[in-house]
Write an enzyme that holds these catalytic residues in place. Structure first.
Site, PDB file in Angstrom:
ATOM      1  N   PRO A   1       0.817  -1.208   0.000  1.00 46.93           N
ATOM      2  CA  PRO A   1       0.000   0.000   0.000  1.00 46.93           C
ATOM      3  C   PRO A   1       0.855   1.264   0.000  1.00 46.93           C
ATOM      4  O   PRO A   1       2.061   1.214   0.277  1.00 46.93           O
ATOM      5  CB  PRO A   1      -0.825  -0.131   1.285  1.00 46.93           C
TER       6      PRO A   1
ATOM      7  N   GLY B   1       2.841   4.595   1.022  1.00 38.15           N
ATOM      8  CA  GLY B   1       3.439   5.131   2.235  1.00 38.15           C
ATOM      9  C   GLY B   1       4.187   4.140   3.098  1.00 38.15           C
ATOM     10  O   GLY B   1       4.605   4.492   4.203  1.00 38.15           O
ATOM     11  N   VAL B   2       4.413   2.888   2.619  1.00 32.60           N
ATOM     12  CA  VAL B   2       5.111   1.913   3.461  1.00 32.60           C
ATOM     13  C   VAL B   2       6.621   1.901   3.201  1.00 32.60           C
ATOM     14  O   VAL B   2       7.352   1.164   3.859  1.00 32.60           O
ATOM     15  CB  VAL B   2       4.531   0.485   3.272  1.00 32.60           C
TER      16      VAL B   2
ATOM     17  N   SER C   1     -13.977 -14.170   3.916  1.00 33.23           N
ATOM     18  CA  SER C   1     -13.558 -14.494   5.282  1.00 33.23           C
ATOM     19  C   SER C   1     -14.644 -14.261   6.334  1.00 33.23           C
ATOM     20  O   SER C   1     -14.473 -14.653   7.483  1.00 33.23           O
ATOM     21  CB  SER C   1     -12.308 -13.690   5.654  1.00 33.23           C
TER      22      SER C   1
ATOM     23  N   LYS D   1      -5.871  -8.565  11.287  1.00 32.82           N
ATOM     24  CA  LYS D   1      -7.139  -8.893  11.947  1.00 32.82           C
ATOM     25  C   LYS D   1      -6.938  -9.135  13.448  1.00 32.82           C
ATOM     26  O   LYS D   1      -7.725  -8.663  14.274  1.00 32.82           O
ATOM     27  CB  LYS D   1      -7.772 -10.120  11.285  1.00 32.82           C
TER      28      LYS D   1
END
Length: 804
Positions: A363, A365-366, A687, A730
């Site tokens: 993603p 900005g990492v 999920s 999660k």
């Protein structure tokens, strides 16, 4: 080893002193000067002078041996007589020796300071066949005549006085002396006592030497022709210079001459050199300011400014690379391990010139771009960033043809010019953002660039010559893997960079962002203070992202506000950021946690776990059963996959009515409604399957679900629970929302163990399940549906009595 035998058995053997030579083979009837410098050699010569001046001369097998033994010399040599001796100032002896005949060493006798040997004379054999000898001699004489014409050092009169067989034998050895033979070939001739065989061997050597000398003559002829051509060109060029001077174009001609010299020093490829020379010749005949001259000059400038052979030396240190990666990037353990693997392979393999093409997927900005910079820094290579976002024209990659006005090379060649070396690290940023239109497909043009089997002959339309890109290390970055065209994806090694967790963001803020911006704003640690709790408040309530860009913006805003305070009141020397200050300066929290009712057990409400680009989150799944005709309503902007999961869950419940205590025909009299709050946010994925199934069973059986329990897992029609992705995010979301128990698939057991090693989840309890039966047991208990089953049995029995 020399075959030893008694002197009495060697009837024709003669005892002589041994004189071994280095890199020299003496043939019979030849007279050569020899310098005897070794102590053993001097002793041998002195012994020979006292005994009829006869000596046995042979060659050493290795010139490096200083004290040769009989095993270190050839057994075949010559008996020679010493014609002249002269003592030199350094004590060595210079002798003139004449070879008399071939001889073979049969035994040896060590003596004080030198070696005495017993040798047998080897007479020439196979001299009876005079016809064959005459035929071979004529061939040898013809070849030697041709050889002597080509070689000025070979005497022509050598073969003129030969008449008898003895003369032929003598002359054959003499010819061998004048032919350019190697050490081993001379030794082979010496050991050949068969005259026919010896003549045949010398014929072969003469024929080879004749071919070599003829080739040399041809080369000399070409060189002479080239010299004459160069002299003519020089004369004409001088005339051209004089004419250019008269026309006032002297500077232009001088400049072109300098470019020509530079081109020769650049070591361009043969094709590129021909192109540049052709353009330079055209420029010499054109006015300097004409349109065509400008185009040609632009082309020549590009060709001479590119790196064609210059390379930077790799300085791959795994310790240094790991240090640089840890210094500039927090977390990203797996990504760092993969990068260190590539660097280790590069360092270990001495023949590995082609670098792997790495694609960093993660993603925004990492730190994908900065990781590329760190890789280049750790290898000691030049770094060039090439943005591909929005590129939709193939010519942006391959360049424009020179027929267009203002044509330029593509981004690849421009990056090579910027790097200045043939082996830079080129970052292809945002490779998933490439688009296409009527002008072509840039991703197709990149296929050749990113294929190690083809990119050594990359052709840019502007240059129109092959250029080697095989030494370049390409690193691509992308946000979404699915957006990368498959042919490009197939050529790259994918390295995933996950979004940062809350804990990682706090550490990045403390160790990287705050020190960096303190330095930029000229603040000190005493002037700007922020505790970990307040930093967590900022991360959780005022930012929601996978990277840390928004976090940096918020921190810099707090610093600017602090500077404003310090300037307004000079008495303030330090300022501490509190929760009150954060709310005052940043306003109310921008992002709030999902509110969960964790105090009591509820019917029809299950808690699921979701993965987003900015991290993990929890979501409540609300289900209600209404009187109706068997309809299923799904709301909350659910995607196709999630809707299919709800239908699979309902089908599973219908297949398990007896075990769940439900009527077989319950679905004909009930309308089911599944809703997920935050309806403006799209949701999708498989999920949430077990969470929806659990909520449906709870609503249908009126059984409450235990509190403080979340679950994630894909469900099948048979009730199996399949693995899911994004487990780390999660579980961290569950911990952040203070959930006590999480149900996850058994297939994710290994992933969970790895996460537990890296992350502190506190007292979060993990329950691993294989099927829905285990999920229901964990959420409802073993005896949850017994009352429902008894009610259904009573109802069914009363119906039977009424029927009777």
């Amino acid at each position: 080893m020399i075959e030893s035998s008694l002197i009495e058995e060697q009837g024709t053997a003669e005892m002589l002193a041994l004189l071994p030579l280095k890199n020299v083979v003496i043939l019979p009837k030849s007279i050569i000067p020899i310098i005897a410098g070794r102590h053993s050699s001097i002793k041998a010569v002195e012994y020979a002078l006292k005994h009829d001046k006869m000596i046995f001369i042979t060659s050493q097998k290795s010139p490096k041996t200083e004290k040769p033994t009989p095993d270190d010399v050839f057994t075949h040599g010559i008996k020679a007589t010493i014609l002249q001796v002269m003592r030199m100032p350094n004590g060595a002896l210079k002798i003139l020796a004449e070879g008399l005949c071939r001889a073979k060493m049969v035994d040896f006798e060590p003596t004080d300071g030198f070696m005495r040997i017993y040798c047998e004379t080897l007479p020439t054999i196979n001299t009876e066949n005079k016809i064959e000898i005459e035929a071979l001699w004529r061939q040898l004489r013809s070849l030697y005549s041709a050889y002597a014409k080509l070689n000025d050092k070979a005497p022509m009169d050598l073969i003129s006085s030969t008449k008898s067989i003895v003369d032929i034998d003598f002359t054959t050895d003499t010819i061998a002396v004048h032919v350019n033979l190697s050490f081993n070939e001379r030794q082979e001739i010496l050991e050949t006592v068969d005259l026919l065989e010896r003549m045949l061997k010398i014929c072969k050597h003469l024929k080879r030497e004749i071919e070599i000398l003829q080739t040399e003559q041809k080369i000399r002829g070409r060189i002479q022709t080239q010299v004459e051509k160069n002299q003519r060109e020089y004369y004409l060029n001088e005339q051209m210079k004089a004419i250019q001077k008269e026309l006032g174009r002297e500077d232009h001609a001088s400049e072109l001459s300098d470019i020509g010299k530079k081109t020769k020093s650049l070591k361009l490829s043969k094709e590129a050199t021909a192109k540049v020379e052709k353009e330079l010749k055209r420029l010499e005949q054109m006015p300097p300011l004409s349109a065509e001259a400008v185009v040609s000059r632009h082309y020549v400038d590009w060709m001479t400014s590119l790196p064609w052979y210059k390379k930077s030396k790799d300085k791959v240190s795994l310790v240094q690379a790991e240090k640089i990666l840890n210094q500039h990037h927090f977390g990203l353990k797996k990504a760092k391990e993969r990068i260190i693997e590539f660097l280790a392979a590069k360092k270990y393999s001495k023949t590995m010139e082609r670098s792997p093409i790495i694609c960093l997927v993660g993603p925004p900005g990492v730190g994908k771009t900065s990781i590329g910079q760190s890789i280049a820094k750790s290898m000691g290579r030049e770094f060039v960033r090439m943005s591909l976002g929005g590129v939709k024209d193939e010519a942006e990659i391959r360049g424009h043809r020179r027929t267009y006005i203002g044509a330029l090379p593509g981004k690849i060649i421009q990056s090579m010019k910027k790097a200045g070396v043939m082996n830079p690290v080129i970052l292809l940023d945002e490779i998933d953002k490439i688009s296409q239109d009527i002008h072509g497909d840039p991703s197709s043009a990149l296929l050749e660039v990113l294929d190690p089997e083809q990119n050594n002959t990359f052709v840019d339309h502007f240059l129109d010559v092959e250029y080697d890109l095989s030494k370049v290390m390409f690193i691509a970055t992308a946000n979404v893997l699915e957006e990368i065209p498959y042919p490009l994806f197939d050529r790259m090694e994918i390295v995933f960079l996950d979004g940062y967790t809350t804990v990682e963001k706090i550490e990045i803020g403390k160790k990287f962002l705050i020190p960096k911006n303190l330095k930029e704003y000229s603040l000190t640690n005493k002037q700007f203070k922020i505790a970990r709790a307040q930093l967590e408040n900022v991360v959780s309530n005022y930012t929601r992202e996978s990277g840390v860009r928004q976090l940096e913006r918020v921190i810099t805003k707090l610093m600017r506000k602090t500077i404003q305070k310090l300037l307004k009141d000079p008495k303030i020397t330090s300022f501490t950021i509190t929760d009150k200050v954060i709310k005052e300066w940043l306003g109310n929290p921008t992002f709030k946690k999902t509110s969960l009712n964790k105090q009591k057990e509820q019917i029809g409400i299950a808690t699921g776990l979701a993965w987003t680009e900015v991290g993990g989150d929890v979501l409540e799944i609300e289900t209600t059963a209404l009187s109706g005709k068997g309809g299923l309503t799904l709301t909350g902007q659910l995607g196709d996959v999630m809707q299919e999961s709800a239908q699979a869950a309902l089908s599973y419940i219908r297949s398990r009515t007896s075990q769940l205590g439900l009527r077989v025909s319950f679905y004909t009299t009930k309308d089911l409604h599944i809703h997920m709050p935050e309806g403006a946010t799209p949701k999708d994925g498989p999920s949430a399957g077990i969470a929806m199934c659990t909520a449906l069973i709870s609503a249908l059986t009126k059984t409450p679900i235990i509190s403080n329990c979340a679950m994630t897992g894909e469900i099948t029609l048979q009730g199996r629970v399949l693995a899911i992705g994004g487990l780390k995010e999660k579980l961290l979301a569950a911990k952040q929302h203070e959930i006590k128990t999480v149900i996850i698939p058994q297939e994710n057991f290994d992933d969970a163990q790895e996460i537990l090693k890296e992350t502190n989840l506190g007292d979060l309890k993990l329950i691993f399940v294989n099927n829905m039966d285990e999920v229901l047991e964990a959420t409802f208990g073993k005896k949850a549906f017994q009352k429902t089953k008894r009610k259904i049995k009573k109802t069914n029995s009363s119906k039977k009595k009424k029927a009777k």
